[in-house]
Structures are given as structure tokens and as C-alpha cells.
Design a protein around this motif. Sequence first.
Motif, mmCIF file in Angstrom:
data_model
loop_
_atom_site.group_PDB
_atom_site.id
_atom_site.type_symbol
_atom_site.label_atom_id
_atom_site.label_comp_id
_atom_site.label_asym_id
_atom_site.label_seq_id
_atom_site.Cartn_x
_atom_site.Cartn_y
_atom_site.Cartn_z
ATOM 1 N N HIS A 65 0.845 -1.203 0.000
ATOM 2 C CA HIS A 65 0.000 0.000 0.000
ATOM 3 C C HIS A 65 0.875 1.245 0.000
ATOM 4 C CE1 HIS A 65 0.413 1.711 4.096
ATOM 5 N NE2 HIS A 65 0.547 0.463 4.526
ATOM 6 N N ASP A 66 0.291 2.352 -0.497
ATOM 7 C CA ASP A 66 1.031 3.607 -0.637
ATOM 8 C C ASP A 66 0.607 4.655 0.382
ATOM 9 O OD1 ASP A 66 -1.486 4.302 -1.499
ATOM 10 O OD2 ASP A 66 -0.861 5.041 -3.462
ATOM 11 N N GLY A 67 0.038 4.237 1.489
ATOM 12 C CA GLY A 67 -0.450 5.185 2.480
ATOM 13 C C GLY A 67 0.634 6.068 3.072
ATOM 14 N N TYR A 68 1.885 5.612 3.030
ATOM 15 C CA TYR A 68 2.985 6.411 3.568
ATOM 16 C C TYR A 68 3.811 7.074 2.470
ATOM 17 C CZ TYR A 68 1.858 4.083 7.945
ATOM 18 O OH TYR A 68 1.203 3.637 9.047
ATOM 19 N N ALA A 69 3.314 7.031 1.253
ATOM 20 C CA ALA A 69 4.061 7.616 0.135
ATOM 21 C C ALA A 69 4.132 9.137 0.239
ATOM 22 C CB ALA A 69 3.437 7.199 -1.191
ATOM 23 N N PHE A 123 6.071 10.294 3.750
ATOM 24 C CA PHE A 123 7.418 9.778 3.986
ATOM 25 C C PHE A 123 8.129 9.267 2.731
ATOM 26 C CE2 PHE A 123 4.975 8.879 7.923
ATOM 27 C CZ PHE A 123 5.645 9.745 8.771
ATOM 28 N N GLY A 124 7.437 9.202 1.602
ATOM 29 C CA GLY A 124 8.059 8.640 0.409
ATOM 30 C C GLY A 124 8.296 7.147 0.527
ATOM 31 N N ILE A 125 7.419 6.452 1.271
ATOM 32 C CA ILE A 125 7.595 5.031 1.586
ATOM 33 C C ILE A 125 6.390 4.229 1.073
ATOM 34 C CG2 ILE A 125 7.530 3.360 3.504
ATOM 35 C CD1 ILE A 125 10.266 4.477 3.169
ATOM 36 N N VAL A 126 6.654 3.058 0.523
ATOM 37 C CA VAL A 126 5.622 2.076 0.198
ATOM 38 C C VAL A 126 5.822 0.872 1.116
ATOM 39 C CG1 VAL A 126 4.745 0.495 -1.551
ATOM 40 C CG2 VAL A 126 5.348 2.830 -2.192
ATOM 41 N N HIS A 127 4.739 0.438 1.751
ATOM 42 C CA HIS A 127 4.815 -0.729 2.630
ATOM 43 C C HIS A 127 4.401 -1.971 1.857
ATOM 44 C CE1 HIS A 127 2.933 -3.111 6.228
ATOM 45 N NE2 HIS A 127 4.116 -3.596 5.872
ATOM 46 N N ASP A 132 8.178 -7.852 5.860
ATOM 47 C CA ASP A 132 7.659 -6.504 5.691
ATOM 48 C C ASP A 132 8.785 -5.602 5.219
ATOM 49 O OD1 ASP A 132 4.711 -6.039 6.854
ATOM 50 O OD2 ASP A 132 5.688 -7.638 7.995
ATOM 51 N N GLU A 133 8.491 -4.871 4.157
ATOM 52 C CA GLU A 133 9.494 -4.004 3.552
ATOM 53 C C GLU A 133 8.952 -2.581 3.455
ATOM 54 O OE1 GLU A 133 12.033 -3.830 -0.614
ATOM 55 O OE2 GLU A 133 9.947 -4.509 -0.634
ATOM 56 N N PHE A 134 9.785 -1.617 3.869
ATOM 57 C CA PHE A 134 9.491 -0.207 3.651
ATOM 58 C C PHE A 134 10.411 0.259 2.535
ATOM 59 C CE2 PHE A 134 8.516 -0.859 8.212
ATOM 60 C CZ PHE A 134 7.159 -0.555 8.169
ATOM 61 N N ALA A 135 9.870 0.423 1.359
ATOM 62 C CA ALA A 135 10.671 0.737 0.176
ATOM 63 C C ALA A 135 10.577 2.220 -0.153
ATOM 64 C CB ALA A 135 10.185 -0.091 -1.012
ATOM 65 N N ARG A 136 11.736 2.863 -0.298
ATOM 66 C CA ARG A 136 11.772 4.263 -0.691
ATOM 67 C C ARG A 136 11.340 4.415 -2.146
ATOM 68 N NH1 ARG A 136 12.231 7.980 3.435
ATOM 69 N NH2 ARG A 136 13.726 7.225 4.964
ATOM 70 N N GLN A 137 10.529 5.418 -2.412
ATOM 71 C CA GLN A 137 10.157 5.718 -3.785
ATOM 72 C C GLN A 137 11.287 6.493 -4.460
ATOM 73 O OE1 GLN A 137 6.279 7.716 -3.071
ATOM 74 N NE2 GLN A 137 5.454 6.129 -4.406
ATOM 75 N N SER A 138 11.523 6.186 -5.717
ATOM 76 C CA SER A 138 12.571 6.885 -6.454
ATOM 77 C C SER A 138 12.179 8.350 -6.621
ATOM 78 C CB SER A 138 12.764 6.241 -7.827
ATOM 79 O OG SER A 138 11.565 6.301 -8.577
ATOM 80 N N GLY A 139 13.177 9.226 -6.539
ATOM 81 C CA GLY A 139 12.927 10.647 -6.706
ATOM 82 C C GLY A 139 12.535 11.361 -5.430
ATOM 83 N N GLY A 155 16.353 3.463 7.139
ATOM 84 C CA GLY A 155 17.571 3.978 6.533
ATOM 85 C C GLY A 155 17.264 4.747 5.266
ATOM 86 N N ALA A 156 18.296 5.138 4.566
ATOM 87 C CA ALA A 156 18.120 5.913 3.335
ATOM 88 C C ALA A 156 17.357 5.123 2.285
ATOM 89 C CB ALA A 156 19.480 6.336 2.792
ATOM 90 N N ARG A 157 17.476 3.814 2.317
ATOM 91 C CA ARG A 157 16.770 2.967 1.351
ATOM 92 C C ARG A 157 15.520 2.331 1.938
ATOM 93 N NH1 ARG A 157 21.627 -0.378 -1.740
ATOM 94 N NH2 ARG A 157 22.752 1.475 -2.530
#
Length: 543
Positions: free
Chosen positions: A417-421, A424-428, A445-452, A528-530
Amino acid sequence: MRRRLFDPLLRLVYGTPLYGLTLRGPVSDRLRLIPPDPWSGDPALGKSILDGEFQLGESWLAAGPDPWAIRIKAVRTQALLHGFSWLADLRALASSAARDRARSLVSGWIVRHGRWQPVAWRSDVMGLRLAAWVASGDFLLGGADEAFRQRFLASLAEQLRHLVRSGGGAEPTAAAFSALKGTILAGLALPAQDKAVTLGMRLLEDAIRLQILPDGGHWQRNPSLHLEVLHHLADIRTALVAARAEIPVSLLGAIDRMAPLLRALRHGDGGLAVFNGGWEDDRRQIDSVLSQAGARGQALSSAPHSGYQRLAAGRALVLVDTGSPPPPTADREAHAGALAFEMSAGKHRLIVNCGSFGGDELLWRQALRATAAHSTATVGETNSSEIHKDGTMGERRAQVSAARGEMDGMVWLEAGHDGYAKPFGIVHNRRLRLDSSGDLLEGEDEFARQSGRPAEGGEFYCLRFHLHPDVRASLVGDETSVLLRLASGGGWRFQGWGGKVKLEESLYWGRPDAARRSEQITINGQLGARGARMKWRLIRIDE
């Protein structure tokens, strides 16, 4: 929305004595039809009512001889009392004392609440009351004097005229089906009310088309409301059969679609999963509704329109919320629980959500709607979907995607989900795998940083696993494991990596008025940064 704008004006009009006069009209001397009532009451509860005590939901009301004379603060309790579903309990006694008490209560209501009032005349409450009065028609009118007969039939007609005039009166939520059931059943029961039946059936088809999704789910995504709506639809079908009236295909189709999903939302103990404002509910009531529905479809594994996934293997069952919040017209009680899951082992619940508050206190209602009250992940202690202080949901709503697969009895699910996009620029992303034996559930569970997006990092995350109150938990010394003991004596081991595993306090509100102390497993860390990635598993251990 348009109706909400006019509500204050309508309340002023409805509350005037003149409006009550406009509801008067011809009064019949009989009921032309009393639809069969398949729901048997409880004689023990009927005896309590004779003693002045009412069970309303999970709570008891000591009302004395005249419940209409006391002030009740909780709106939900008021609604349950004015809905008269407890008439079935008096009817179950089949005694003259019970009949006299029932007539006295109906007469008292007409005297004190025969004019419009906000809760007593709320469309869904009125619909339930009309349906209950009609179902108990023989019980109430058999041997009654002419004065009671006239009061009863006149009040039925006046309330029905109000429902018809207000077009059903309810917003497009589950409450609309309560109002429509009362409109249709009272219209079938009272002579010369065919227009009410016609209107009720037209509005019913509209409500089904709008609110019942292709996979059978109700669009509020609340399992308890799903049960309630299916109950009402089955009652309407029963009444139409008794009246030898045409049954719309849409009604039959809705019942056939809803029953398999209701089965899918049950845990091993027979109760419902507590997602999106729902409660466990009574296993016997769920059985009765499914029996009356008569639909034979087995439990769905995947309900993509409703946003639920069911993973089952061996004695393990995992139910996952993979849905986005409902639309604005249906979201006032929706929860921010994207990717939350519940798990049961046999007849015992293991992982749960915190449930829902059954009272009127906004603080508690909001707390239990929050993401932190669910077995999922939060970032920065922020809800995955925005919930405003007035109970409405904001523009930031988690959009959820999910895909599942099965092979040789093993089931896996990938969802995100993109609720934290935006904040925070994060996809869970969450990945679950249940092995074929049902003895092992693996999660990632992964918190993935969105590019850009900026990649400063530093936000805190928390992964939560709320435990059922009957589960006994103990943290192992290495602080990566928690031993879990079920009431049956069976055991599970939780293991987590990628953050600090802790055991903390929690609350479980699986029933409207019954909060219980519980515990929760948490995995805390800093992004972290990623982003970050955590792995965990639940594995059954020997007793």
C-alpha cells in the motif's frame, strides 16, 4: 452529502407538532399479512424483561417497569432499546404475563415517543421496530382490546408514512437495509400500502446495486455489518415468499454472493474477524443467518473487490485486509488497517486486531480505528490512511494491491500500500507464506523508498502483532523470540529479525462493551536511506 446539508432543516420540520398531524390517515382494523419470523427468541432473556432488565447488545440495562421514562446517554443503547428486537424474547415465553408486558411496552413507547425524536425515529431504528412489531403481530394483537389494537395499528401506519415520505431516510450504508426491511415488511402487513412496498423494493434494488460488491462484500468492509445486511436480506426474501410476491433477481443474487464471503470471514471459533469496525459476534447467530440465507457456496479464498484474503492450511487460518478504505459516503467508521492480518489455530485466536469501541466516546473510537491498533506496520506513528477528528477520512487513503498463489497446499500472498508515500516517500510491502501443514507462517515486511524522493532516513517504524487475551506470551532471552501458549495448551514461537523484538501491553475490544487486557509483540527500528526490511515467522511447537 446533499442529504447531510438538509438534515438540520429536516429535524426542525419533523420535530414540530404539525408534522405529526400530517402522518395521520386511515387506520386498518387488522394486519393482512404477518411474515414468518425464523429467529427464535431466548426465554431466559424474556424472563429478564419481565423483571425490568434488557440485554442490549453485550450490555444490560436495568430499566424497571418503564424503560421509556429513563434517560439513556449511549446512543447505541438507545437504538437497541427502540429497535424492539427483544420482543422475540418475550414472545418465546408464550405466556399471558409476557404478552401483557409486551403490550405495555409498546403502548408506553407510543405515548412517550409517538412523535419524531432523533434516535427513536432514526430511519434504521424505525425500520427494525416496524419489522419487530409486524413479526410479533399475532402475539401482540391476539386477545387485545380494541383500544390497544387501534393505537398499535395507527402507530404502525404513521411510522410507515414517515419512512415512505423520507424515501427510506438512511444514507447509503448498512443502515439503509434496516430501514428498507421495515418499509417492505410493514407495507406487506398493512392493507392499502402497496405503494410503500413498491418504493421499498425499488430502493432495495438501488441499495444492492450500490452497496453489495461483485464478490459479495458490503462496501463498508465491516464483517459485522456484512452479517447484519445478509440477515435483513434473508428476512425480506422470507416476507416476499409469504406474500407470494415476486422476488427480484438482484435480491437472490446478493444473498447467494454474500454467504460465501461471510463464511470466509469466520475464525476457527466460529466468530468473525474484527476488521474495520466489526466485532466477533455470536457464533450461533452467524450459523442462523447462514442457515436462513440457504446459500451453499463454500468460503471464499480471495475477495478482491471487498479487499480480503483467506489463507488456510492444516489447522491454521490467516485473514488479511488487502482493501482500500471505502468511498466517502461509507467511510465514517472505516479503520486505517491496511495489510493487517488475524490468525487462528484450530478454535483459538492467536493474532488479532484490537477491535472496535461500542460506545459514543470519540477518543476511544478514533484510537481503535488507528493503524497502531491493528496487526500491521506504522511509520512515524502515523495512520496509513488519514482520519479526521470528526470521524471522516481525509484525502490520503492507502491504495492497496495484492496477488496470491497456491501450490501443493502452500499459500502465499504479496501485497502493498502507498499510504505512507505522501508523508514519507515510503511504500509498505508485506509478503506472507503459509506452509501446507499450517504449522509455519513466514512474513516479510518491507518499507521501500520511492525513487525521486529525499532519502534522509531516520523515521521510526513499528511492526505490531496484537495477541488475543487468552494467549500467554513470554519473551526469550535473546530478544528475537516470543513463546506463545494457547488456552488449549498448544504452543507457537514467534521470531523476528530486522529490529528490536519487544512484548508490550495492548487492549482487545472483540465485543462492543467488553475490553480485555492483552499483549502485543512489536518490532521497532529506524528507516535507513533505502528504507528497511524485516523478516519474521510464527512456527508451531510441540505442547
